[in-house]
Design an enzyme around this catalytic site. Sequence first.
Site, PDB file in Angstrom:
ATOM      1  CG  ASN A 117      -1.791   1.155   1.470  1.00  0.00           C
ATOM      2  OD1 ASN A 117      -1.926   2.232   0.357  1.00  0.00           O
ATOM      3  ND2 ASN A 117      -2.460   1.512   2.778  1.00  0.00           N
ATOM      4  CE  LYS A 157      -0.287   3.161   4.705  1.00  0.00           C
ATOM      5  NZ  LYS A 157      -0.200   3.226   6.174  1.00  0.00           N
ATOM      6  CG  HIS A 193      -5.683   2.327   5.287  1.00  0.00           C
ATOM      7  ND1 HIS A 193      -5.282   3.084   6.120  1.00  0.00           N
ATOM      8  CD2 HIS A 193      -4.878   1.295   5.293  1.00  0.00           C
ATOM      9  CE1 HIS A 193      -4.075   2.690   6.547  1.00  0.00           C
ATOM     10  NE2 HIS A 193      -3.875   1.467   5.945  1.00  0.00           N
ATOM     11  CD  GLU A 210      -3.067   5.632   6.671  1.00  0.00           C
ATOM     12  OE1 GLU A 210      -2.840   5.572   5.542  1.00  0.00           O
ATOM     13  OE2 GLU A 210      -2.028   4.947   7.486  1.00  0.00           O
ATOM     14  CD  GLU A 243      -3.383  -2.258   7.326  1.00  0.00           C
ATOM     15  OE1 GLU A 243      -2.490  -2.506   6.724  1.00  0.00           O
ATOM     16  OE2 GLU A 243      -4.151  -1.029   7.020  1.00  0.00           O
ATOM     17  N   GLY A 295       2.763   2.403  10.878  1.00  0.00           N
ATOM     18  CA  GLY A 295       3.555   3.440  10.768  1.00  0.00           C
ATOM     19  C   GLY A 295       4.218   3.995  11.936  1.00  0.00           C
ATOM     20  CB  SER A 311       5.552  -1.689  12.163  1.00  0.00           C
ATOM     21  OG  SER A 311       4.949  -0.147  12.428  1.00  0.00           O
TER      22      SER A 311
HETATM   23  P1  13P Z   1       2.827   0.713   7.744  1.00  0.00           P
HETATM   24  O1  13P Z   1       3.522  -0.808   7.098  1.00  0.00           O
HETATM   25  O2  13P Z   1       3.751   1.836   6.990  1.00  0.00           O
HETATM   26  O3  13P Z   1       2.996   0.574   9.190  1.00  0.00           O
HETATM   27  O4  13P Z   1       1.585   0.795   7.176  1.00  0.00           O
HETATM   28  C1  13P Z   1       0.861  -0.431   7.105  1.00  0.00           C
HETATM   29  C2  13P Z   1      -0.636   0.054   6.582  1.00  0.00           C
HETATM   30  O5  13P Z   1      -1.287   0.901   6.804  1.00  0.00           O
HETATM   31  C3  13P Z   1      -0.500  -0.950   5.087  1.00  0.00           C
HETATM   32  O6  13P Z   1      -2.154  -0.426   4.846  1.00  0.00           O
END
Ligand code: 13P
Length: 251
Positions: free
Chosen positions: A9, A11, A96, A98, A168, A174, A214
């Site tokens: 992903n 982002k 997601h 976010e 997640e 992150g 992560s």
């Molecule tokens: P990270 O791997 O950067 O923690 O992000 C995970 C994520 O949100 C994947 O959709």
Amino acid sequence: MRKNIVAGNWKMNKTLTEGIALTKEIAYATSGKNLKCDVIIGVPFVHLASVTELLRESSIKVSAQNCADKVSGAYTGEVSAAMVASTGAKYCIIGHSERRTYYGETYEILKQKVALALENNLKPIFCIGETKEEREAGNQNAIVKAQLEGSVFNLSPEEFKQLVIAYEPVWAIGTGLTATSEQAQEMHSFIRSLINEKYGDTIANDTTILYGGSCNSANAKELFSKPDVDGGLIGGASLKANDFVAIIESF
Ligand code: 13P
């Protein structure tokens, strides 16, 4: 049997030129290898058409990171599921954390997005997971259950079979704080038991449940060794070909 999947992903990262370069690197590094998992890259909307074209001969599949909750019309700035599908993308990340947090995506909105993705033959990668406060209060199971019930447990068995679920935990995204493989296994097994209750044994066993938060080349092998962890949804570590390919090769 369910598929193992490693999905990136990206982002809101990479210009089109950078995204094309990264796609080429990943395709080159994985081509001709006997991979033990499917590979998906989740790219920004503006990359979709170019990246799917680049990967036409590759086994790597392409995902969008979102789609609109409306079919078409006067929704300035939105991108419909039909538009995503028309680029050749096969998957769409939906729900997601976010999107839920920063863009106010509710259970009902996500339900519409999942329905529209499915109508357009896109496989939703449906994300669920609790916040730090919710875990500290011991509410993680209730939250994940409500997220499934609120947006995807309305689907018919045939529809549900198209989904990939991504667990997640928000506190791990992150942050460099990964769930332990035991925490991931415990939650994945719980999610599978909910799917079993709703759709039965066969569908529960066939549903791919990814871990995200992560996940990197140092911890992927341990996480993926757990029986109910069928791969990962990778953020930061999907932005460098070497890191991403090392995660793919953890299988
Ligand atoms: P990270 O791997 O950067 O923690 O992000 C995970 C994520 O949100 C994947 O959709």
